[in-house]
Design a protein around this motif. Structure first.
Motif, PDB file in Angstrom:
ATOM      1  N   PHE A 287       4.506   3.520   8.098  1.00 47.18           N
ATOM      2  CA  PHE A 287       3.773   4.724   7.728  1.00 47.18           C
ATOM      3  C   PHE A 287       4.614   5.992   7.796  1.00 47.18           C
ATOM      4  CE2 PHE A 287      -0.613   2.798   8.762  1.00 47.18           C
ATOM      5  CZ  PHE A 287      -0.708   2.349   7.469  1.00 47.18           C
ATOM      6  N   ILE A 288       5.487   6.087   8.792  1.00 47.08           N
ATOM      7  CA  ILE A 288       6.260   7.323   8.943  1.00 47.08           C
ATOM      8  C   ILE A 288       7.510   7.292   8.067  1.00 47.08           C
ATOM      9  CG2 ILE A 288       7.555   8.782  10.568  1.00 47.08           C
ATOM     10  CD1 ILE A 288       5.787   7.750  12.790  1.00 47.08           C
ATOM     11  N   VAL A 289       8.217   6.156   8.127  1.00 42.66           N
ATOM     12  CA  VAL A 289       9.553   6.116   7.541  1.00 42.66           C
ATOM     13  C   VAL A 289       9.531   5.824   6.045  1.00 42.66           C
ATOM     14  CG1 VAL A 289      11.732   4.868   7.604  1.00 42.66           C
ATOM     15  CG2 VAL A 289      10.572   5.449   9.725  1.00 42.66           C
ATOM     16  N   VAL A 290       8.742   4.810   5.671  1.00 41.03           N
ATOM     17  CA  VAL A 290       8.811   4.363   4.278  1.00 41.03           C
ATOM     18  C   VAL A 290       8.450   5.458   3.265  1.00 41.03           C
ATOM     19  CG1 VAL A 290       7.967   2.651   2.631  1.00 41.03           C
ATOM     20  CG2 VAL A 290       8.537   1.972   4.958  1.00 41.03           C
ATOM     21  N   PRO A 291       7.398   6.255   3.503  1.00 43.28           N
ATOM     22  CA  PRO A 291       7.092   7.298   2.526  1.00 43.28           C
ATOM     23  C   PRO A 291       8.231   8.307   2.342  1.00 43.28           C
ATOM     24  CG  PRO A 291       5.253   7.004   4.025  1.00 43.28           C
ATOM     25  CD  PRO A 291       6.383   6.204   4.575  1.00 43.28           C
ATOM     26  N   ILE A 292       9.080   8.462   3.365  1.00 44.81           N
ATOM     27  CA  ILE A 292      10.200   9.391   3.232  1.00 44.81           C
ATOM     28  C   ILE A 292      11.346   8.734   2.463  1.00 44.81           C
ATOM     29  CG2 ILE A 292      11.812  10.864   4.515  1.00 44.81           C
ATOM     30  CD1 ILE A 292       9.828  10.647   6.877  1.00 44.81           C
TER      31      ILE A 292
ATOM     32  N   PRO B  83      -3.678   7.956   2.362  1.00 42.69           N
ATOM     33  CA  PRO B  83      -2.365   7.715   2.974  1.00 42.69           C
ATOM     34  C   PRO B  83      -1.386   8.859   2.687  1.00 42.69           C
ATOM     35  CG  PRO B  83      -2.985   5.929   1.466  1.00 42.69           C
ATOM     36  CD  PRO B  83      -3.971   7.016   1.277  1.00 42.69           C
ATOM     37  N   THR B  84      -0.282   8.868   3.410  1.00 39.58           N
ATOM     38  CA  THR B  84       0.770   9.849   3.182  1.00 39.58           C
ATOM     39  C   THR B  84       1.276   9.773   1.741  1.00 39.58           C
ATOM     40  OG1 THR B  84       1.434   9.436   5.446  1.00 39.58           O
ATOM     41  CG2 THR B  84       2.964  10.695   4.115  1.00 39.58           C
ATOM     42  N   LYS B  85       1.513  10.922   1.138  1.00 43.60           N
ATOM     43  CA  LYS B  85       2.055  11.017  -0.226  1.00 43.60           C
ATOM     44  C   LYS B  85       1.196  10.272  -1.251  1.00 43.60           C
ATOM     45  CE  LYS B  85       6.898  11.684   0.992  1.00 43.60           C
ATOM     46  NZ  LYS B  85       6.852  13.124   1.145  1.00 43.60           N
TER      47      LYS B  85
ATOM     48  N   ILE C 258      -0.832  19.471   7.340  1.00 44.55           N
ATOM     49  CA  ILE C 258      -1.604  18.394   6.733  1.00 44.55           C
ATOM     50  C   ILE C 258      -1.299  17.068   7.416  1.00 44.55           C
ATOM     51  CG2 ILE C 258      -1.999  17.117   4.600  1.00 44.55           C
ATOM     52  CD1 ILE C 258      -1.087  19.763   3.149  1.00 44.55           C
ATOM     53  N   ASP C 259      -2.326  16.409   7.927  1.00 46.46           N
ATOM     54  CA  ASP C 259      -2.153  15.092   8.544  1.00 46.46           C
ATOM     55  C   ASP C 259      -2.864  14.029   7.708  1.00 46.46           C
ATOM     56  OD1 ASP C 259      -0.743  16.238  10.570  1.00 46.46           O
ATOM     57  OD2 ASP C 259      -2.340  16.103  12.074  1.00 46.46           O
ATOM     58  N   SER C 260      -2.117  12.998   7.320  1.00 51.89           N
ATOM     59  CA  SER C 260      -2.715  11.913   6.542  1.00 51.89           C
ATOM     60  C   SER C 260      -3.378  10.908   7.480  1.00 51.89           C
ATOM     61  CB  SER C 260      -1.629  11.216   5.727  1.00 51.89           C
ATOM     62  OG  SER C 260      -0.861  10.399   6.583  1.00 51.89           O
ATOM     63  N   LYS C 261      -4.067   9.946   6.887  1.00 48.85           N
ATOM     64  CA  LYS C 261      -4.716   8.917   7.718  1.00 48.85           C
ATOM     65  C   LYS C 261      -3.678   8.117   8.496  1.00 48.85           C
ATOM     66  CE  LYS C 261      -4.708   4.714   5.043  1.00 48.85           C
ATOM     67  NZ  LYS C 261      -5.397   3.647   4.389  1.00 48.85           N
ATOM     68  N   ASN C 262      -2.450   8.099   7.998  1.00 50.62           N
ATOM     69  CA  ASN C 262      -1.413   7.365   8.721  1.00 50.62           C
ATOM     70  C   ASN C 262      -1.129   7.997  10.072  1.00 50.62           C
ATOM     71  OD1 ASN C 262      -1.357   6.034   6.339  1.00 50.62           O
ATOM     72  ND2 ASN C 262       0.651   6.769   5.699  1.00 50.62           N
ATOM     73  N   LYS C 263      -1.436   9.287  10.191  1.00 49.98           N
ATOM     74  CA  LYS C 263      -1.190   9.950  11.467  1.00 49.98           C
ATOM     75  C   LYS C 263      -2.426   9.907  12.372  1.00 49.98           C
ATOM     76  CE  LYS C 263       0.649  14.107  13.578  1.00 49.98           C
ATOM     77  NZ  LYS C 263       1.602  15.197  13.393  1.00 49.98           N
ATOM     78  N   HIS C 264      -3.592  10.284  11.832  1.00 55.36           N
ATOM     79  CA  HIS C 264      -4.757  10.361  12.733  1.00 55.36           C
ATOM     80  C   HIS C 264      -5.506   9.041  12.835  1.00 55.36           C
ATOM     81  CE1 HIS C 264      -7.226  10.639   9.127  1.00 55.36           C
ATOM     82  NE2 HIS C 264      -6.547  11.689   8.724  1.00 55.36           N
ATOM     83  N   LYS C 265      -5.256   8.097  11.921  1.00 53.13           N
ATOM     84  CA  LYS C 265      -5.814   6.744  11.968  1.00 53.13           C
ATOM     85  C   LYS C 265      -7.334   6.712  11.809  1.00 53.13           C
ATOM     86  CE  LYS C 265      -1.953   4.785  12.476  1.00 53.13           C
ATOM     87  NZ  LYS C 265      -1.110   4.638  13.609  1.00 53.13           N
ATOM     88  N   ALA C 266      -7.928   7.787  11.339  1.00 53.82           N
ATOM     89  CA  ALA C 266      -9.389   7.802  11.231  1.00 53.82           C
ATOM     90  C   ALA C 266      -9.809   8.269   9.841  1.00 53.82           C
ATOM     91  CB  ALA C 266      -9.988   8.702  12.305  1.00 53.82           C
TER      92      ALA C 266
ATOM     93  N   ASP D  37       0.829  -1.194   0.000  1.00 58.74           N
ATOM     94  CA  ASP D  37       0.000   0.000   0.000  1.00 58.74           C
ATOM     95  C   ASP D  37       0.870   1.253   0.000  1.00 58.74           C
ATOM     96  OD1 ASP D  37      -2.208   1.674   0.243  1.00 58.74           O
ATOM     97  OD2 ASP D  37      -2.196   1.562   2.423  1.00 58.74           O
ATOM     98  N   VAL D  38       1.818   1.300   0.922  1.00 56.17           N
ATOM     99  CA  VAL D  38       2.638   2.503   1.072  1.00 56.17           C
ATOM    100  C   VAL D  38       3.580   2.696  -0.119  1.00 56.17           C
ATOM    101  CG1 VAL D  38       4.375   3.624   2.520  1.00 56.17           C
ATOM    102  CG2 VAL D  38       2.508   2.378   3.581  1.00 56.17           C
ATOM    103  N   MET D  39       4.117   1.578  -0.666  1.00 53.44           N
ATOM    104  CA  MET D  39       5.119   1.705  -1.720  1.00 53.44           C
ATOM    105  C   MET D  39       4.522   1.595  -3.115  1.00 53.44           C
ATOM    106  SD  MET D  39       8.230  -0.448   0.046  1.00 53.44           S
ATOM    107  CE  MET D  39       9.487   0.094  -1.113  1.00 53.44           C
ATOM    108  N   GLY D  40       3.231   1.347  -3.203  1.00 53.49           N
ATOM    109  CA  GLY D  40       2.604   1.245  -4.509  1.00 53.49           C
ATOM    110  C   GLY D  40       3.042   0.016  -5.287  1.00 53.49           C
ATOM    111  N   LEU D  41       3.275  -1.120  -4.574  1.00 53.73           N
ATOM    112  CA  LEU D  41       3.658  -2.357  -5.250  1.00 53.73           C
ATOM    113  C   LEU D  41       2.510  -3.358  -5.147  1.00 53.73           C
ATOM    114  CD1 LEU D  41       7.240  -2.734  -3.744  1.00 53.73           C
ATOM    115  CD2 LEU D  41       6.703  -2.188  -6.118  1.00 53.73           C
TER     116      LEU D  41
END
Ligand code: NA
Ligand code: NA
Lengths: 165, 430, 349
Positions: free
Chosen positions: B345-350, C29-31, C58-66, B162-166
């Motif tokens: 969620f935090i690290v991978v998108p960066i 999701p983020t980005k 800007i907060d994505s769902k990855n941050k607020h989880k909702a 999901d995060v990496m688009g694979l």
């Protein structure tokens, strides 16, 4: 009947109820699998009931598990301490960490449920379950029950402290 | 800065021995409220709701139930004992059987809490009964229970996809060989350890004085092995044939375990209710940790922790190998403290855009991250697998037994990670 | 990154002016491509146009989880702004359904015309105001595809018992013609479709479907009917909005409107690009359209469901009538302009 006994009865009943919910969940999921595979029939309502049951059982279970002293601890130091010290940690932790945490969740949980109730919120999917506030109400309810159970937890610790004098 | 302080405080408070779940929650409250005000807790109902609606996690109670039923009916014990007997005089047979059963369970669930707890319930009592070295028993269970995360289906891989688009399917396929290599090395380690450390993992051979009836003994062993094994295969089969989703298959397993208990005449309504109550107790232990951890990560991110992590990441070296090695070390380090979902969620998108610019094949990078995050389940102090096993272990098992037991397995995982980094060809990942 | 604010270098003059710090939560999701870009465009424009006075975090769902809590969080003021899709709130406030897209409804240009000039925005405000919310268009995906199918749909019988992941109102329509809408968690969709636990699913369109890899496991890709013009939304807490001076309101309004239009253009661009690559890279995908008889059955199911809503709620009736009236006027023009143009130009080939 003293307070501890009363609380124990309530938490024991919660445990029984959650156990029954677990068996219902098992049946619910199994039924959905069978209906879909053998009879090609799907009910969104029954599918949503799955997570309603599962969420209720784990939320209610938290207070039952506390009454059974089943929440995991890091015991590297705890086990070396006297029963009296252990009891002090249990009482202190309950008062300083557990109860404030549970109180805040219950407090904001009530508003959360009230919003849902006022809107008459239900599922957005075809054939989904109505009355979303009922399942949301499990959040404040379970954390209020956790506070009740934590009073029993402290009373038991108090008894250990007294007997270790 | 607050984030770092939070970790240190949580670490110190955890050592007092108050339940982990509420320690996390209390620390979250302390820092969240001091820094952002009491309103920050208005987010908690939403976060709890997202756990409630996460039906993939439904596999946890159902899987635990299956494990407890198999244990209560002694079927699990007979399965492991009989498998171990097939190893004859070779030491460590019980541990290897545990790894093999863990591998099968791993192929039917992607939720670590489910398999670690089920394995703990099923095989820890058996290993203790046969006087296995405690750290070894704990290490084997944590490591093989955590296999569910790399052997598909797997939540880590789904989130990374999901995060990496694979495509999830590509990730699942790519993770099979690394997962099996881990299994092989675990077994290798157990063989070596039990061979060189005396009495650490005694063999359970067939009775010697009955040489002549060896054939019959094998038959007896197979009789004990086949029914529970069939159950596990039915669970797997229901997934592969599309009858059930992985989550649903855990209910098929639960119903199957009840059926087995009826067939073996070990069924009673009271026993069923007891198993259910025990399941609730363990399930709630696991979910209380998830609730405490979500409060902790809420306080961590809303007090700016995510931005601190981001600023460190942006300072990583800018060429391929430096970036690869340092990003792996960073994730490994972070894994000691933060939950894998947060890392993803935090690290991978960066990291993702940097990896793309450096021309790093994303599938390979994803498997590296997955292997790395799998390790985070085992690393003290906050490795969830360690908590989960502690939660179902008898009181004589100390936290330190578990810490000591997982250390060699963590080292094995790190070497597999390093080998994927250096020999992607071997894993079909170049 | 997404967590960082959009703070720009602030001129000395602006430093003395009052600043407006807004917190925005979104469903994605983020980005997240395209959708996330629209939000960032809006925030950057608002900051620049206000000379740094407006600062949106800007907060994505990855941050607020909702992801589906945006409505409540903006309503209560936990966040000042949100970005999501109106039809997600149909279980809470049923009339929010009409402001995203409707099966067999308007295309994006028609819908924008209705929203800005045909009374659509006023109706949206009527629906959202009682909940302390203001909503603005948040970007359009354009026409969405009808989904991935394991088997061909030739007659209405083929839809009987068809297990399909298709949420919301379109799911209601399909249920009415005999299909079986099925809930599958996003993470298990791929496995479920691959192994036949479900027969079909609806996701977004070429750009995001390829990321999920559905093209590798399902042979048929059907063209759209149920989401001709999916419009996302910006949500703003009404009290917060009222507290802004007129210039700040106007800057935000222009930034949102521009970002929304821009996302429509970007969606068109990305979809066209992806479509071209699908055609060359995956020539085996069979693109199909539902036969007329099937579409007719779905259309009449749709009309029945709409009529039920119309009868049950006066405000729903007002919106439905407004959309129907506008669609018939606008479509007559679309036909004589765009459709005739397509036909005449295609005829040249
Ligand atoms: Na797995
Ligand atoms: Na860890």
């Amino acid at each position: 009947m003293n307070l501890l006994t009363k609380i124990d009865r309530i938490t024991a009943a919660i445990g029984k109820l959650s156990a029954i919910l677990l068996l219902l969940l098992l049946l619910n999921v199994f039924y959905d699998v069978i209906m879909r595979y053998l009879f090609n029939d799907v009910s969104i309502g029954m599918q949503e009931l799955e997570w309603h049951l599962y969420a209720t059982l784990f939320l209610l279970g938290i207070s039952y598990t506390l009454s059974q002293n089943g929440h995991v601890r890091v015991d590297v130091i705890y086990n070396q301490l006297s029963p009296r010290r252990q009891a002090m940690i249990d009482i202190g932790g309950t008062l300083l960490l557990l109860i404030p945490f549970a109180l805040l969740i219950s407090w904001y949980g009530v508003g959360f449920v009230a919003d849902s109730y006022q809107l008459g919120e239900g599922s957005g999917d075809p054939g989904g379950l109505p009355y979303r506030w009922v399942i949301k109400a499990m959040i404040p309810l379970s954390f209020l029950l956790l506070i009740l159970s934590s009073i029993g937890f402290m009373l038991r610790a108090w008894q250990r402290m007294e007997s270790d004098r | 800065m607050i984030g770092l302080l939070m970790f240190v405080t949580a670490l110190l408070l955890l050592l007092f021995g108050f339940p982990v779940a509420f320690t996390f929650g209390g620390v979250a409250l302390l820092f969240g409220v001091l820094s952002e005000g009491v309103e920050i807790f208005a987010f908690m109902p939403f976060r709890i709701q997202s756990i409630m609606e996460n039906s993939t996690l439904m596999a946890i109670p159902l899987f635990i139930f299956m494990g407890i039923m198999l244990q209560k009916t002694n079927l699990a014990e007979q399965l492991l004992e009989s498998m171990a007997k097939l190893f004859g005089k070779v030491s460590g047979g019980l541990a290897i059987s545990t790894i093999l059963v863990g591998t099968l369970l791993a192929a039917s669930t992607g939720v670590v809490g489910a398999s670690v707890v089920a394995m703990g319930v099923i095989s820890l009592p058996v290993m203790l009964k046969y006087k296995y070295n405690r750290p070894l028993s704990c290490g084997v269970i944590c490591a093989s229970g955590t296999l569910g995360q790399i052997i598909p289906p797997s939540i880590i891989l789904i989130i990374l996809g999901d995060v990496m688009g694979l495509p999830v399917g590509d990730l699942f396929r790519a993770a099979v060989i690394p997962g099996l290599v881990l299994v092989g090395l675990y077994i290798g380690y157990v063989l070596l350890y039990s061979h060189f450390v005396e009495d650490s993992a005694p063999a359970i051979p067939f009775d010697d004085d009955e040489q002549s009836r060896r054939g019959q003994q094998y038959l007896q062993a197979m009789k004990a092995i086949i029914p529970p094994l069939v159950l596990i295969i039915v669970v797997l089969g229901s997934i592969f044939s599309g009858i059930a989703t992985p989550t649903e298959s855990s209910a098929v397993g639960g119903v199957g375990a009840i059926v087995l208990s009826i067939l073996y005449r070990k069924f009673s309504l009271k026993a069923l209710l007891n198993s259910a109550e025990e399941t609730v107790k363990i399930t709630a232990m696991v979910f209380a940790i998830l609730v405490g951890a979500t409060a902790f990560s809420m306080a961590f991110t809303y007090t700016g922790g995510d931005r601190v992590v981001e600023s460190y990441l942006l300072q990583l070296p800018g060429e391929k190998w430096g970036f690869l090695i340092f990003s792996m070390l960073f994730i490994l380090l972070l894994g000691f403290f933060i939950d894998f979902v947060e890392i993803a969620f935090i690290v991978v998108p960066i990291l993702l855009p940097i990896a793309e610019v450096l021309g790093i094949p994303l599938l390979w990078y994803a498997i590296l991250i997955a292997m790395n995050l799998q390790t985070s389940f085992l690393t003290p102090p906050f490795g969830f697998s360690l908590f989960y096993l502690k939660g179902v272990a008898p009181p004589e098992i100390k936290t330190t037994d578990i810490y000591r037991g997982v250390t060699p397995f963590i080292l094995i995982q790190i070497s597999v990670l390093a080998s994927i980094l250096t020999f992607p060809n071997f894993y079909g990942l170049s | 990154g997404e967590n960082s604010s959009t703070q720009q270098t602030v001129s000395p003059a602006a430093a003395e002016k009052e600043s407006y710090n807004l917190r925005l939560a979104h469903t994605w999701p983020t980005k997240f491509p395209i959708f996330g870009d629209a939000i960032h465009n809006m925030a950057t424009m608002a900051s620049k146009m206000s000379d740094g006075r407006i600062n949106i975090t800007i907060d994505s769902k990855n941050k607020h989880k909702a992801p589906l809590g945006i409505f409540d969080m903006v309503k209560s003021g936990q966040y000042d702004m949100g970005h999501s899709a109106s039809y997600y709130w149909k279980g809470k406030v049923s009339n929010t359904l009409f402001f995203t897209t409707m099966p067999f409804g308007m295309t994006a240009p028609e819908q924008y015309a209705w929203r800005y000039y045909g009374g659509g925005q006023e109706l949206a405000e009527k629906v959202y105001a009682p909940h302390n919310l203001i909503t603005f268009p948040g970007g359009n995906t354009g026409n969405q595809m009808g989904g991935w199918f394991q088997k061909e749909i030739n007659t209405i019988e083929d839809l009987q018992g068809l297990k399909m992941r298709i949420p919301g109102f379109a799911g209601e329509v399909l249920a009415k013609v005999g299909a079986k809408p099925t809930n599958i968690p996003a993470g298990e969709l791929y496995t479920a479709l691959e192994r036949g636990t479900i027969d079909a699913l609806e996701w977004v369109g070429p750009s995001l479907d390829l990321r999920m890899g559905f093209h590798k496991i399902a042979p048929y890709y059907y063209t759209g009917w149920h989401e001709p013009a999916t419009e996302l939304q910006f949500l703003i807490n009404k009290e917060k909005w009222a507290s802004f001076p007129a210039d700040i309101q106007e800057i935000l309004r222009v930034a949102m409107r521009t970002a929304a239009y821009d996302m429509y253009a970007q969606s068109q661009h990305e979809s066209a690009k992806n479509w071209a690559s699908i055609k060359t890279e995956y020539p085996n995908i069979q693109v199909k359209s539902f036969p007329t008889a099937v579409l007719q059955a779905m259309k009449s199911a749709n009309d029945t469901l709409i009529a039920e809503r119309s009868a049950a709620d006066p405000l729903a009736k007002e919106i439905i009538d407004s959309q129907a009236a506008y669609l018939s006027t606008a479509r007559a023009w679309t036909k004589i302009s765009d459709q005739s143009y397509f036909q005449t130009v295609e005829a040249l080939k």
